[in-house]
Enzyme design. Structure first.
Site, mmCIF file in Angstrom:
data_model
loop_
_atom_site.group_PDB
_atom_site.id
_atom_site.type_symbol
_atom_site.label_atom_id
_atom_site.label_comp_id
_atom_site.label_asym_id
_atom_site.label_seq_id
_atom_site.Cartn_x
_atom_site.Cartn_y
_atom_site.Cartn_z
ATOM 1 N N GLU A 67 -1.189 -6.022 3.979
ATOM 2 C CA GLU A 67 -2.532 -5.417 4.180
ATOM 3 C C GLU A 67 -3.346 -5.672 2.939
ATOM 4 O OE1 GLU A 67 -4.154 -2.940 2.190
ATOM 5 O OE2 GLU A 67 -5.401 -2.346 3.746
ATOM 6 N N ASP A 68 -3.072 -6.172 1.741
ATOM 7 C CA ASP A 68 -4.010 -6.593 0.595
ATOM 8 C C ASP A 68 -3.251 -7.849 -0.169
ATOM 9 O OD1 ASP A 68 -5.634 -4.990 -1.840
ATOM 10 O OD2 ASP A 68 -6.111 -6.645 -0.885
ATOM 11 N N HIS A 92 0.193 -0.522 -0.557
ATOM 12 C CA HIS A 92 -1.300 -0.633 0.152
ATOM 13 C C HIS A 92 -1.953 -1.581 -0.673
ATOM 14 C CE1 HIS A 92 -3.952 2.199 2.688
ATOM 15 N NE2 HIS A 92 -4.527 0.790 2.662
ATOM 16 N N ILE A 125 -3.690 -3.815 -3.755
ATOM 17 C CA ILE A 125 -3.078 -4.275 -5.032
ATOM 18 C C ILE A 125 -4.008 -5.279 -5.589
ATOM 19 C CG2 ILE A 125 -2.587 -6.612 -3.412
ATOM 20 C CD1 ILE A 125 0.067 -6.722 -5.092
ATOM 21 N N ASN A 183 -6.130 4.188 -1.556
ATOM 22 C CA ASN A 183 -6.284 2.876 -0.608
ATOM 23 C C ASN A 183 -6.164 1.697 -1.665
ATOM 24 O OD1 ASN A 183 -7.397 0.744 0.843
ATOM 25 N ND2 ASN A 183 -7.694 2.522 2.353
ATOM 26 N N ASP A 184 -7.016 1.597 -2.538
ATOM 27 C CA ASP A 184 -7.102 0.065 -3.153
ATOM 28 C C ASP A 184 -7.103 0.640 -4.425
ATOM 29 O OD1 ASP A 184 -8.901 -2.968 -2.917
ATOM 30 O OD2 ASP A 184 -7.040 -2.419 -3.678
ATOM 31 N N ASN A 236 -12.796 2.676 0.621
ATOM 32 C CA ASN A 236 -11.673 1.750 1.000
ATOM 33 C C ASN A 236 -11.269 0.820 -0.036
ATOM 34 O OD1 ASN A 236 -10.228 -0.332 2.287
ATOM 35 N ND2 ASN A 236 -10.425 0.957 4.216
ATOM 36 N N ASP A 272 -12.848 -3.917 5.563
ATOM 37 C CA ASP A 272 -11.512 -3.538 5.131
ATOM 38 C C ASP A 272 -11.549 -3.850 3.755
ATOM 39 O OD1 ASP A 272 -8.207 -2.482 6.822
ATOM 40 O OD2 ASP A 272 -9.022 -2.316 4.592
ATOM 41 N N ASN A 273 -10.675 -4.834 3.262
ATOM 42 C CA ASN A 273 -10.631 -5.018 1.883
ATOM 43 C C ASN A 273 -11.538 -6.285 1.566
ATOM 44 O OD1 ASN A 273 -8.429 -3.395 1.560
ATOM 45 N ND2 ASN A 273 -7.180 -4.900 1.904
#
Lengths: 365, 358
Positions: free
Chosen positions: A50-51, A115, A117, A169-170, A224, A270-271
């Site tokens: 994801e990250d 999730h 990072i 989330n982040d 997010n 998203d990221n």
């Protein structure tokens, strides 16, 4: 008469919600393949990436195996509950090697659904501290871990939880003890579906100073991913449902954030990764939220992927005053499905996904 | 009472159609820039490069320029010169050269272009909106000698042409009327009035009909297949040619993009589709300076026999631009590692392909 008015208002409300939701939902039935150079998957990652966070030497830490089943299990593929949370490390400078699993501290074994990072590098000691959002069974945590390169293991430094952490989330590390963290929803359970449907703004963005946690932005509906500018003066925040990247001016110390600018990216972002060498922003994005949702309910269904780069063209004190948008990578979902993050290091790209594989690309064009 | 139901029914259908038109305009579509390698604009083209015809034997590209529609309001477009340019891929650092037109004909609004090459030379087939369609013969080195002008009542609202012999060709009609309120209604309600017409050298007949807005048309190198852009359906329809010129529909390639002209690459069998966002075009005809995004899709056949080469395929986006290099792209031609791109009303671009996405 009264009933007609109520019915009309309800209809107007539903139309407005449907319009807003459909904009981000994505009309692309086909994801186009678009590669900047040769690309391949990075073994052995198959259950999400994801990250990704990268050190100045090109050492990438990848959070993998997030078990979405804690977030409304009836809406997601049952196989998510079998995912194992892991951190992998991939070396851009030794890119022919596979990614290597890093061993977790005892408290996190069987207790890890990672999730977002981020990492801090101590310029004197060379120590690498990882900040990882963890969806533990008992609640939302930010784990602060120290990386031991000789043993390829992580040791626990500190675990932080707070009543304001509703659906993390982040995370953005500020120093050894403090960080910024985003909530992408108020509910962790199936009720969370109501939030975008009804336009509820119950999310906040939090600053934890080592002791106390406080909301620094309130009344949002999906904060997010978060990243920091090269000079530390701007904080970048992604808003997937609004297809935007927001830029906030930051007051260091108090960590007060003031919205400065919004960049519409045209699809669900998203990221965000802030490239320290160029000032560019790299975004993992979803051309179709509809196809992403289907992919999450059945992992075998492919979801298109897209990477967006925002190049700042403005002056030093306002870099994104003018900017240009690029799409350096796109996929139909066969190589990578559901791209959530993209990091760039010396003409190489690493692309992570919510529940699928990782792609490594060389940038030639 | 039932009057109300009829009116409600008609309103719903109309609203649905108009929503479809808004969707077709593409306000929700997103294209960001990525080039396959270094790109530059091709001087001196400033008033469009709507169609490109390539002689892959000689590496020569013929570019139609100066296209305009009746509803153009910006003077810079209204007064643009109607011309054909030549670009030599063998001299990739050079500019495009205007070709002199010899003969008793004056071009008004050049649109689709094709060529037929045999041992006698190259013949250019050019759609021109003067009520007619022309065929023009080229005589080297830098001029075009007019041979024939062909007009037929079936040429209602021509878009593109593909030559299939030294005097035969297929053309696409975007609609069944040329201009006026009927055309506007046809577009607004996305009526299926587009068609494909075959001219065998003597007579013309319709070989495919009921298309919403048919745009680009091209053929495979062996002439067995004809490919047509179905703009509103966001698809390429593959037809097999029968002996008498009629077309058998074989396959629909869904692109999820609004496409203009097509290019068939003889070296690989790939199809290139130039795409854009329609609202960009409609804004540009009122403001020449408006930048609207463009992209180029490559459709590569993966499996499929002689009777249906595109049974399975993949789609690569080979080029995309936010409009500052190329605004509203309409055409493309590939020769070795160079890509020539044209826009409807403005510039042309030449790109080097550094990574071919093979």
């Amino acid at each position: 008469m009264f009933l007609k008015t109520v019915a009309f208002i309800l209809l107007a409300f539903l139309v407005q919600r449907a319009w807003k939701l459909s904009l981000g939902f994505g009309t692309s039935d086909v994801g186009y393949i678009n590669r900047p150079g040769p690309c391949r998957n990075v073994a052995p990652i198959e259950t999400g990436s994801e990250d990704i966070a990268v050190t100045s030497n090109g050492l990438a830490f990848i959070s993998s195996g997030m078990q979405l089943s804690d977030m409304c299990s009836s809406a997601v593929d049952a196989r998510f509950s079998q995912f194992v949370g892991r951190i992998y490390v991939f070396d851009f400078q030794n890119s022919k090697q596979d990614a290597v699993e890093v061993s977790l501290p005892k408290e996190l074994q069987y207790n890890f659904s990672p999730h977002g990072i981020d990492l801090l590098e101590d310029s004197e000691t060379g120590e690498i501290l990882l900040f990882v959002v963890n969806h533990r069974k008992i609640g939302e945590f930010v784990e602060i871990l120290s990386y031991q390169p000789e043993s390829r293991s992580l040791s626990m430094v500190r675990s932080v939880t707070h009543e304001l952490f509703t659906s993390l989330n982040d995370v953005l590390a500020i120093d050894r003890n403090s960080f910024l963290v985003s909530n992408d929803a108020y509910f962790r359970s199936c009720w969370r579906i109501l939030e975008p449907l009804l336009g509820l703004r119950w999310c906040n963005f939090i600053y934890f100073d080592g002791t106390v946690g406080q909301s620094i932005i309130e009344n949002g509906h999906d904060f997010n991913s978060v990243a920091l500018s090269r000079n530390g003066k701007q904080v970048y925040l992604t808003r997937p449902s609004e297809m935007k990247l927001e830029i906030y001016n930051r007051s260091k110390g108090t960590e007060t954030l003031k919205l400065h600018q919004s960049i519409n990216v045209g699809m669900a972002v998203d990221n965000v990764f802030s490239d320290q060498s160029t000032g560019d922003l790299w975004l993992g994005s979803h051309p179709s939220l509809a196809l992403l949702t289907k992919h999450l309910s059945d992992i075998d269904l492919r979801a298109p992927s897209q990477v967006i780069r925002i190049q700042p063209l403005g002056p030093q004190n306002d870099p994104f005053n003018t900017y240009k948008l690029f799409s350096p990578f796109g996929d139909d979902g066969e190589l990578v499905s559901g791209s959530s993050s993209a990091v760039h290091f010396k003409d190489k790209l690493l692309i992570g996904t919510v529940a699928h594989k990782v792609a490594y690309c060389e940038v030639q064009s | 009472m039932w009057w109300k139901i009829i009116i409600l029914g008609i309103s719903v259908v109309l609203a649905w159609r108009i929503l479809g038109f808004v969707y077709f305009m593409g306000p929700h579509r997103t294209i960001h820039t990525h080039w396959p390698g270094p790109c530059r604009n091709l001087a001196p083209i400033r008033s469009g490069a709507e169609g490109i015809a390539l002689s892959s034997l000689q590496g020569l590209a013929f570019i139609s320029s100066g296209y305009k529609t009746a509803d153009v309001t910006d003077e810079r477009i209204k007064n643009s010169l109607a011309r054909v340019f030549l670009f030599d891929f063998n001299k990739p650092d050079g500019d495009a050269k205007e070709l002199e037109l010899i003969g008793d004909v004056r071009l008004a609004s050049p649109h689709g272009i094709s060529l037929w090459e045999d041992k006698e030379g190259i013949q250019i087939f050019l759609v021109d909106h003067r009520l007619t369609e022309d065929t023009i013969e080229i005589e080297p080195p830098l001029s075009l000698r007019h041979t024939r002008t062909i007009y037929n009542p079936l040429f209602a609202n021509l878009n593109d042409v593909i030559a299939t012999g030294d005097s035969s060709f297929y053309v696409t009609n975007a609609a069944s009327v040329r201009d006026g309120p009927l055309l506007t209604i046809s577009f607004l309600l996305q009526l299926s009035t587009g068609s494909v017409v075959y001219y065998d050298g003597v007579t013309a007949r319709q070989v495919a009909g009921n298309g919403k807005i048919l745009n680009g048309i091209t053929s495979s190198s062996d002439g067995r297949f004809i490919f047509v852009s179905y703009m509103v359906d966001e698809a390429i329809v593959v037809f097999r040619r029968e002996g008498d010129g009629s077309l058998m529909r074989v396959q629909t390639i869904s692109l999820s993009a609004i496409l203009d002209n097509l290019f068939y690459d003889p070296a690989t069998g790939d199809l290139l589709a130039s795409c854009g966002i329609p609202i960009g075009f409609f804004t540009m005809i009122t403001d020449y300076g408006h930048k609207a995004p463009s992209n180029l899709l490559r459709i590569r056949p993966l499996s499929g026999g002689r009777d249906n080469p595109f049974e399975t395929y993949n789609i690569v986006e080979l080029f995309a631009d936010d409009g500052y290099l190329l605004s509203v792209s309409s055409s493309a031609a590939l020769f070795q590692d160079k890509l020539l791109l044209g826009s409807v009303l403005e510039k042309a671009a030449l790109c080097e392909i550094r990574y071919a996405n093979d």
